[in-house]
Design an enzyme around this catalytic site. Structure first.
Site, PDB file in Angstrom:
ATOM      1  CE  LYS A 242      -1.053   1.741   3.950  1.00 29.60           C
ATOM      2  NZ  LYS A 242      -1.593   2.048   5.286  1.00 29.60           N
TER       3      LYS A 242
ATOM      4  N   GLY B 228      -4.834   7.349   5.489  1.00 30.74           N
ATOM      5  CA  GLY B 228      -3.852   8.349   5.896  1.00 30.74           C
ATOM      6  C   GLY B 228      -2.988   8.765   4.723  1.00 30.74           C
TER       7      GLY B 228
ATOM      8  CB  SER C 190       1.104  10.732  11.271  1.00 28.38           C
ATOM      9  OG  SER C 190       1.215   9.977  10.079  1.00 28.38           O
TER      10      SER C 190
ATOM     11  CD  GLU D  11       2.059  -0.393   8.377  1.00 28.05           C
ATOM     12  OE1 GLU D  11       1.181   0.271   7.839  1.00 28.05           O
ATOM     13  OE2 GLU D  11       3.136  -0.658   7.817  1.00 28.05           O
TER      14      GLU D  11
ATOM     15  CG  HIS E 163      -2.715   4.249  13.110  1.00 29.36           C
ATOM     16  ND1 HIS E 163      -1.903   3.136  13.169  1.00 29.36           N
ATOM     17  CD2 HIS E 163      -1.900   5.274  12.763  1.00 29.36           C
ATOM     18  CE1 HIS E 163      -0.655   3.477  12.879  1.00 29.36           C
ATOM     19  NE2 HIS E 163      -0.626   4.769  12.634  1.00 29.36           N
TER      20      HIS E 163
ATOM     21  NE  ARG F 198      -4.947   0.326  13.444  1.00 30.29           N
ATOM     22  CZ  ARG F 198      -4.248   0.370  12.309  1.00 30.29           C
ATOM     23  NH1 ARG F 198      -2.959   0.618  12.334  1.00 30.29           N
ATOM     24  NH2 ARG F 198      -4.838   0.147  11.157  1.00 30.29           N
TER      25      ARG F 198
HETATM   26  O1  LIG Z   1       3.654   6.337   4.945  1.00 31.94           O
HETATM   27  C1  LIG Z   1       3.016   5.289   4.997  1.00 31.94           C
HETATM   28  O2  LIG Z   1       2.744   4.631   3.971  1.00 31.94           O
HETATM   29  C2  LIG Z   1       2.576   4.796   6.307  1.00 31.94           C
HETATM   30  C3  LIG Z   1       3.149   5.305   7.451  1.00 31.94           C
HETATM   31  C4  LIG Z   1       2.751   4.867   8.799  1.00 31.94           C
HETATM   32  O3  LIG Z   1       1.922   5.885   9.337  1.00 31.94           O
HETATM   33  P1  LIG Z   1       2.143   6.490  10.818  1.00 31.94           P
HETATM   34  O4  LIG Z   1       3.495   7.100  10.877  1.00 31.94           O
HETATM   35  O5  LIG Z   1       1.030   7.467  10.967  1.00 31.94           O
HETATM   36  O6  LIG Z   1       2.015   5.318  11.755  1.00 31.94           O
HETATM   37  C5  LIG Z   1       1.994   3.541   8.781  1.00 31.94           C
HETATM   38  O7  LIG Z   1       1.468   3.246  10.042  1.00 31.94           O
HETATM   39  C6  LIG Z   1       0.912   3.576   7.722  1.00 31.94           C
HETATM   40  O8  LIG Z   1       0.209   2.367   7.693  1.00 31.94           O
HETATM   41  C7  LIG Z   1       1.535   3.752   6.346  1.00 31.94           C
HETATM   42  C1  LIG Z   2      -2.211   3.171   9.766  1.00 29.43           C
HETATM   43  C2  LIG Z   2      -2.603   2.581   8.633  1.00 29.43           C
HETATM   44  O1  LIG Z   2      -3.098   3.198   7.535  1.00 29.43           O
HETATM   45  P1  LIG Z   2      -3.088   4.678   6.982  1.00 29.43           P
HETATM   46  O2  LIG Z   2      -2.218   4.638   5.756  1.00 29.43           O
HETATM   47  O3  LIG Z   2      -4.524   4.960   6.657  1.00 29.43           O
HETATM   48  O4  LIG Z   2      -2.537   5.583   8.040  1.00 29.43           O
HETATM   49  C3  LIG Z   2      -2.544   1.110   8.478  1.00 29.43           C
HETATM   50  O5  LIG Z   2      -2.707   0.646   7.330  1.00 29.43           O
HETATM   51  O6  LIG Z   2      -2.351   0.394   9.456  1.00 29.43           O
END
Ligand SMILES: O=C(O)C1=C[C@@H](OP(=O)(O)O)[C@@H](O)[C@H](O)C1
Ligand SMILES: C=C(OP(=O)(O)O)C(=O)O
Length: 442
Positions: free
Chosen positions: A42, A111, A185, A329, A356, A360
């Site tokens: 993702k 996010g 984040s 995550e 999140h 969580r």
């Molecule tokens: O940049 C990204 O693709 C992500 C960063 C992280 O976010 P956080 O730093 O908010 O935890 C992660 O938890 C999220 O699932 C994906």
């Molecule tokens: C925190 C997560 O997603 P997001 O990219 O929506 O922040 C996740 O996939 O666990």
């Protein structure tokens, strides 16, 4: 429409998840042994889409993730003038065009969209509006909104600083220097850096505050920026400098999603089986070392061969004490493993996951308690004491990783009834069928 994606629908504006899809987590009848092929990361797909949209020519994204988060990202880019051809599910073609409003972007609960797309939309000529699922409005956005204002962007947010947002693009972002607190984040940093080569003066971004979580995701951002031709300096801790310059169109090959693989690895660890993630690259931009270390500490064996990345359950599942800030995550699934382990665990360093898909920490405390685990909730994590467990209704809070956690517990505990498994469409719409198939092979 593919299964799972049908769970998103429009209700007076933002897309929300539709009718809940209750699901009984299938118990394992033996060791789960399988080779799984999972879609692309993702996080890499989201970054590739943004970098491709900002590039000087077309790009190809091979093996992308097709799920709600990335399809909404593609739709958001289309809305501001980018051609994103997703006809071939294994090969998306992105043809940049001048960004323009007016446009409305539905971020769902992602996010990556709510933090990565507004800085790019600021480069558009015209107004771009952002909104999402009900809970998306609770996710923190303040630092990125303030940073964009500091860089000369006209942007309106809700009174709490989050969604809905309106970006009034003038076709140009001045850029320059800005200070933010990114402890909530890592995506605040990633989102600003990804568009920074297209700001007139580039960007010098300094973080001030408690540590930024998810360091591996920041490294993924800077690796991918450099791979697209950007000049990035991250030699000073908590300071990132991106020179103004041209991003090149290119072919991105997306790695299988490591976070998405973790529940499947957990199935091997819980049942004493073996799960191989096929197509795992020799060199990865995802935190495979950290994941391997955690599974090894839990008692499993992790190996990487030409076949892929393999986790073998040894029959031992130990409790662990760990700071999960780098891989936050994974907290829901690792908490599920802790519930099934032989001794207590303490999983800390993840206060920011209260922002999140849901809070969580609170959600895990409530739901793991319902199946019988002993839980102490801290501001930044959980202590989990294994106790005799029993089936229960398990609320998933529209959170894909809460559903994964419930599925893992359900391997050992009959009667774990998820209120909704449709939320897994966020990152892996095929999850319920893949999981059931895997467990049936056990
Ligand atoms: O940049 C990204 O693709 C992500 C960063 C992280 O976010 P956080 O730093 O908010 O935890 C992660 O938890 C999220 O699932 C994906
Ligand atoms: C925190 C997560 O997603 P997001 O990219 O929506 O922040 C996740 O996939 O666990």
């Amino acid at each position: 429409m593919r299964p799972g994606l049908g769970t998103a629908r429009r209700q007076n504006g933002p897309v929300t998840t539709a009718e809940p899809r209750p699901w009984s987590a299938p118990p394992a009848t033996g060791p789960v042994t399988a080779t799984v092929r999972l879609p692309g990361s993702k996080s890499m797909t989201a970054r590739a889409l943004i970098l491709a949209a900002l590039a000087d020519g077309p790009s190809v994204i091979e093996a992308p993730l097709r799920a709600r988060d990335t399809e909404l990202m593609a739709a958001g880019l289309r809305a501001i003038g980018v051609e994103v051809d997703t006809t071939d599910p294994d090969r998306w073609v992105v043809t940049p065009g001048p960004f323009r409003g007016p446009a409305r972007v539905d971020v769902g609960l992602a996010g990556t969209i709510m933090r990565f797309l507004p800085p790019a939309a600021a480069l558009a000529e015209g107004v771009v509006e952002f909104d999402g699922d009900p809970h998306a409005r609770n996710r923190p956005m303040g630092p990125i909104v303030e940073a964009l204002r500091g860089l000369g962007v006209a942007i309106e947010s809700s009174p709490t600083g989050g969604l809905p947002l309106t970006v009034h693009g003038s076709g140009l972002v001045e850029g320059g220097e800005v200070v933010i607190d990114a402890s909530g984040s890592s995506q605040f940093v990633s989102g600003l850096l990804l568009s920074a080569p297209c700001f007139a003066k580039g960007l010098t971004l300094r973080h001030e505050g408690p540590p930024v979580p998810s360091a591996p995701h920041l490294r993924m951002t800077t690796h991918m920026l450099r791979a697209a031709g950007a000049v990035v300096d991250e030699s000073v801790p908590d300071v990132w400098t991106v020179e103004p310059g041209t991003l090149r169109g290119r072919t991105w090959t997306i790695e299988p999603d490591l976070s998405g693989a973790v529940p499947f690895f957990a199935a091997a660890a819980v049942t004493g089986g073996t799960v191989t993630l096929a197509g795992w690259p020799a060199d990865s931009w995802q935190p495979v070392g950290r994941v391997a270390e955690i599974f090894t500490r839990l008692g499993a064996e992790v190996t990487q061969t030409a076949e892929g990345l393999t986790v073998r359950g040894t029959g031992t599942l130990r409790g662990i004490t760990a700071d999960l800030s780098e891989v936050s995550e994974l907290t829901p699934v690792l908490s599920a493993l802790a519930v099934l382990a032989e001794g207590p665990s303490e999983l800390r360093g993840v206060e920011h996951i209260r922002g999140h898909e849901t809070d969580r920490i609170a959600a895990l405390a409530a739901e793991l308690g319902k199946v019988g685990a002993g839980i102490t909730e801290f501001r930044d994590g959980l202590r989990i004491e294994p106790r005799p467990l029993h089936g229960a209704g398990f609320e998933t809070y529209a959170d894909h990783r809460m559903a994964h956690a419930a599925a893992v517990i359900g391997l050992s505990v009959p009667g774990v009834e998820l209120t909704d498994v449709g939320c897994t469409s966020k990152t892996l719409p095929e999850f319920p069928e893949l999981w059931a198939g895997l467990v049936a092979k056990g």
